[in-house]
Structures are given as C-alpha cells and as structure tokens.
Design a protein around this motif. Structure first.
Motif, PDB file in Angstrom:
ATOM      1  N   ARG B   4     113.076  91.102  53.844  1.00 45.22           N
ATOM      2  CA  ARG B   4     111.750  91.037  53.227  1.00 45.22           C
ATOM      3  C   ARG B   4     110.648  91.338  54.235  1.00 45.22           C
ATOM      4  NH1 ARG B   4     109.186  85.745  50.194  1.00 45.22           N
ATOM      5  NH2 ARG B   4     107.225  86.718  49.593  1.00 45.22           N
ATOM      6  N   TYR B   5     110.850  90.885  55.475  1.00 40.34           N
ATOM      7  CA  TYR B   5     109.778  91.022  56.465  1.00 40.34           C
ATOM      8  C   TYR B   5     110.103  91.987  57.601  1.00 40.34           C
ATOM      9  CZ  TYR B   5     107.264  87.274  54.244  1.00 40.34           C
ATOM     10  OH  TYR B   5     106.559  86.531  53.326  1.00 40.34           O
ATOM     11  N   ARG B  11     104.623  93.947  57.425  1.00 40.70           N
ATOM     12  CA  ARG B  11     105.359  92.700  57.645  1.00 40.70           C
ATOM     13  C   ARG B  11     106.312  92.885  58.821  1.00 40.70           C
ATOM     14  NH1 ARG B  11     107.143  91.248  51.427  1.00 40.70           N
ATOM     15  NH2 ARG B  11     105.160  90.351  50.778  1.00 40.70           N
ATOM     16  N   ILE B  27     107.806  85.736  62.930  1.00 38.17           N
ATOM     17  CA  ILE B  27     107.573  86.426  61.654  1.00 38.17           C
ATOM     18  C   ILE B  27     106.072  86.420  61.370  1.00 38.17           C
ATOM     19  CG2 ILE B  27     108.266  86.620  59.238  1.00 38.17           C
ATOM     20  CD1 ILE B  27     110.466  84.583  59.760  1.00 38.17           C
ATOM     21  N   GLU B  29     102.675  88.913  59.228  1.00 37.10           N
ATOM     22  CA  GLU B  29     102.289  90.055  58.397  1.00 37.10           C
ATOM     23  C   GLU B  29     100.786  90.245  58.471  1.00 37.10           C
ATOM     24  OE1 GLU B  29     103.129  89.433  54.303  1.00 37.10           O
ATOM     25  OE2 GLU B  29     102.162  87.479  54.227  1.00 37.10           O
ATOM     26  N   ARG B  31      97.544  90.565  56.323  1.00 32.72           N
ATOM     27  CA  ARG B  31      97.090  90.269  54.973  1.00 32.72           C
ATOM     28  C   ARG B  31      95.589  89.969  54.966  1.00 32.72           C
ATOM     29  NH1 ARG B  31      99.084  83.987  54.912  1.00 32.72           N
ATOM     30  NH2 ARG B  31     101.260  84.456  55.227  1.00 32.72           N
TER      31      ARG B  31
END
Lengths: 147, 112
Positions: B4-5, B11, B27, B29, B31
């Motif tokens: 997903r990342y 991401r 982790i 991203e 945004r």
C-alpha cells in the motif's frame, strides 16, 4: 511559562558546561557570562552535582564540568530539581478547586501541564545545543552568542 | 502495508537492512491536511531493532524519507505522537523537528 531564578541558573550552567564536556569552568565564569549571581549559581551547582549532572574538579584550573549523558538528560531532568512540577490541583488542591468552576479550571491547567511536560521531557541537552546551530544556519544574519 | 505504501502516489515505506537483515523501517506519505494547510510530508510509523538503536539507523531512515518528500516538491515534514511518547518525540526533536502551529483536539462521541 516562567521559570524560577534557580532553574534558569541551572539550565544556563548545564548547557554551557555540556557544550564542551572536557572544559572546566568556575561558577564565577559562568555567572559572568550569563549575568547571574555567582553565590546563587554556586548553590545551584551543588544541587546539580548531587543530581549527577555536573561534577566539581579540584585543584589548579579546577571548576565544574558536565558529567551527565547529554543524549539522555532532558530539560525536564534539570527543571524538576528546582521546580515543584508535580504540583497540580489533584495532588495539592487549593481553596475552590473542589467546585465545578475549580474542577473545570483544573482540567484546563492539566492540559497545559501535559503539553509542557511532554515538551520538556523530549528535549535532550544535546538536542537543545544542536538547535543553536540550526538557528544559526536558518538565520545567518542573527547575532547569537556561542554557548 | 508495504504494497500500500511502497513508493506509490507519494507514499513511502522504506526499510533499513544490515548484512541482509531487516533492522528498521519508516512509513510516510505526502498529503494535504485540514483547514487549508498545504501538502506536506507525514511520517506515521518508525521502528528500529532495539539491538541496533543509537547507531544512526533511524536518522538515516528519516533523512531518506525527507529526501523522498523533497523530490515530490513539499518543503515541510510533520508527524503526530502521543504527548507521553518521549522516546519517539526525543528522536524527532533530535532531527530538528519542533512543535508546529497545529494542535490536536478530541472529544468522546458519548460526551454531551
């Protein structure tokens, strides 16, 4: 947030000494640099010594040097020696604290204390010293004093 | 989580290895955030093998993900932590992060 005089003395002394852990400075040298009372600072340095943050070095060229772990010791570790940071309306209630308004005010004060405590417990001596360099890099025109 | 990342649409899921052994991850991203704040890099997970802590692994991961955020064109990185998570907060502060202009508020939905 207003710190007591002893706390400010302690922070200046710890940070000055930690900026060069090999160096020894007398209470007078530190007091002169930060315009502090050398008598007051001498007493504060004894308290810091008992806490293991500084140690006195005897003999010619003696003085004080930093003896803590700059990566681990935080501003909170210094401040708690001199400030009653656990004083709040639950532990030490004052008149009026048991009323509805007193309890609502107490919750607001606890919110502020929680943020202040989290901030002070997460800023290590090393990080604070590094921030001086970051500030210099970000504001090269600012006149800042070497610690 | 990695799928997903793993480097898609702003991401990033970066991992650190030493001698082909997994020793850490980060982790984050890019945004946009609430109330009109411009897009920025967000870090929301970080972990380092306790056996290799204080060895600069987390700093390398932090620098790497900040580099990825910069490549996308954002100039700010943020994170959010529990106020009593002194270990992680100390780390992020040691990387130059400090309290920003936003404050997190909350309310129990069962409250009046």
């Amino acid at each position: 947030m207003k710190l007591q005089k002893a706390t400010r003395c302690a922070l200046f002394a710890v940070l000055e000494l930690a900026s060069d852990p090999q160096r020894q400075l007398s209470a007078t040298e530190i007091a002169d640099k930060y315009s502090l009372s050398s008598n007051h600072l001498a007493k504060v340095l004894r308290d810091l010594g008992r806490a293991g943050l500084v140690e006195s070095v005897r003999g010619a060229g003696g003085g004080y040097r930093f003896s803590g772990n700059a990566k681990r010791a935080t501003l909170f570790d210094v401040i708690k020696i001199f400030e009653d940071i656990d004083a709040d309306c639950l532990i030490n209630p004052e008149p009026g604290d048991d009323t509805d308004i007193g309890q609502a005010l107490c919750m607001a004060m606890q919110e502020i204390d929680s943020i202040a405590r989290g901030t002070l417990m997460s800023i290590t001596i090393q990080t604070l010293l590094k921030s001086i360099h970051w500030n210099r890099e970000r504001l090269p025109q600012a006149e800042t004093e070497t610690p | 989580m990695f799928e997903r990342y793993g480097g898609r649409n702003g991401r990033f899921f970066l991992i650190a290895e030493r001698d082909q052994k997994f020793i850490g991850f980060i982790i984050g991203e890019v945004r946009a955030w609430e109330f009109g704040s411009p897009p920025c890099g967000w870090i929301f997970a970080l972990g380092v093998d306790p056996d290799v802590r204080l060895g600069g692994v987390a700093s390398r991961l932090f620098e790497s993900i900040c580099g990825k955020f910069s490549e996308i064109g954002v100039d700010m990185v943020r994170t959010m932590l529990p106020v009593d998570d002194h270990l992680n907060m100390s780390f992020f502060r040691s990387q130059g992060m400090k309290g920003g202009p936003f404050i997190q508020l909350e309310k129990h939905l069962t409250d009046g």
